[in-house]
Motif scaffolding. Structure first.
Motif, PDB file in Angstrom:
ATOM      1  N   THR A 111      46.175  35.819  40.839  1.00  0.00           N
ATOM      2  CA  THR A 111      45.902  34.940  41.966  1.00  0.00           C
ATOM      3  C   THR A 111      46.985  33.865  42.073  1.00  0.00           C
ATOM      4  O   THR A 111      47.658  33.556  41.088  1.00  0.00           O
ATOM      5  N   ARG A 135      35.813  33.942  49.860  1.00  0.00           N
ATOM      6  CA  ARG A 135      36.482  33.856  48.557  1.00  0.00           C
ATOM      7  C   ARG A 135      35.493  33.503  47.467  1.00  0.00           C
ATOM      8  O   ARG A 135      35.426  34.158  46.420  1.00  0.00           O
ATOM      9  N   GLN A 141      35.830  44.230  50.996  1.00  0.00           N
ATOM     10  CA  GLN A 141      36.157  43.679  49.678  1.00  0.00           C
ATOM     11  C   GLN A 141      34.964  43.789  48.739  1.00  0.00           C
ATOM     12  O   GLN A 141      35.117  44.117  47.556  1.00  0.00           O
ATOM     13  N   THR A 201      41.092  37.589  46.617  1.00  0.00           N
ATOM     14  CA  THR A 201      40.533  36.618  47.558  1.00  0.00           C
ATOM     15  C   THR A 201      41.558  36.085  48.552  1.00  0.00           C
ATOM     16  O   THR A 201      41.215  35.264  49.401  1.00  0.00           O
ATOM     17  N   THR A 245      33.124  36.353  46.750  1.00  0.00           N
ATOM     18  CA  THR A 245      33.743  37.440  45.993  1.00  0.00           C
ATOM     19  C   THR A 245      33.876  37.072  44.518  1.00  0.00           C
ATOM     20  O   THR A 245      33.636  37.904  43.631  1.00  0.00           O
TER      21      THR A 245
END
Length: 243
Positions: A208, A187, A158, A179, A190
């Motif tokens: 999201t 998460r 990622q 995430t 990121t």
């Protein structure tokens, strides 16, 4: 949700106006949608955006349940749609490049081409620039540079996809549930990387279902429900939170 919180996208976009006031000349539209619809081959309407202006330098969170149309909105922003879908309406943009961070980092990378070689081939960036971006996303170990993406962990892949998006120097960066496949620590890392890597003049749009992502970005907030895009005014959102 009450009508005093959600405002139809055709009405003046409060967050867009507030952001433009804050950013001055930089707060100019880089992409606009008007009367935008995406329909399936059988005519079913999958997405409706009455009016939307995406401004330079904005941070935008797109929320909604699975299947609501978040990813389809991102496709509409890119101007590319899955086969069989039909777009009508107006899409105008000044953007010539769009960076993309997918839900799974491996989806942005060829699994078998060594990481640094792949970033150089895809972006044409200089070795020093690639090394600097990889260091900024926490992938400064030379051994990782020689790894194939398939050999990286989920979090590492990622971060590599964030590096790829950054190396495009795109005015607009889209992230689709970046995430959702990560634990809480990954998460948060990121999100920090996205904020650090995407420059203040670049626009970041994150789809999201995680309210923590919206809070962390401090973003303009678009909500998608049954394919209809509306905007949650930051002012109304704050007032709602105090009740």
């Amino acid at each position: 949700m009450s009508s005093d919180v959600i405002k139809p996208a055709r009405e003046p976009l409060v967050a867009a106006e507030e952001a433009a006031e804050e950013q001055g000349p930089e707060g100019l539209p880089i992409l606009s949608l008007r009367d935008a619809e995406v329909r399936a081959a059988d005519g079913r309407r999958l997405l409706l955006v009455a009016a939307l202006d995406v401004l330079a330098g904005q941070r935008i969170a797109v929320t909604g349940p699975s299947g609501s149309g978040k990813s389809l909105l991102l496709s509409t922003l890119t101007g590319r749609w899955p086969a069989g879908l039909r777009f009508t309406g107006e899409r105008t943009t000044t953007v010539d490049r769009i960076g993309f961070v997918p839900q799974r980092g491996l989806d942005a990378l060829h699994p078998l081409i060594p990481l640094v070689r792949q970033l150089r081939l895809v972006t044409g960036a200089a070795p020093d620039r690639i090394a600097g971006v990889l260091e900024s996303v926490g992938l400064d170990d030379p051994a990782l540079h020689r790894c194939r993406p398939a050999e990286l962990s989920g979090g590492q892949a990622q971060r590599a996809s964030v590096a790829l998006a950054a190396l495009t120097n795109a005015p607009l960066v889209l992230a689709d549930e970046p995430t959702s496949a990560l634990d809480r620590e990954s998460r948060d890392q990121t999100l920090r990387l996205l904020e650090e890597i995407v420059g203040p003049r670049q626009t970041l749009v994150v789809a999201t279902h995680d309210s923590a992502v919206v809070r962390a970005l401090g973003a303009r907030h678009l909500a998608v429900s049954d394919g209809v895009v509306t905007e949650l005014s930051p002012r109304a959102e704050r007032e709602s939170g105090r009740r």
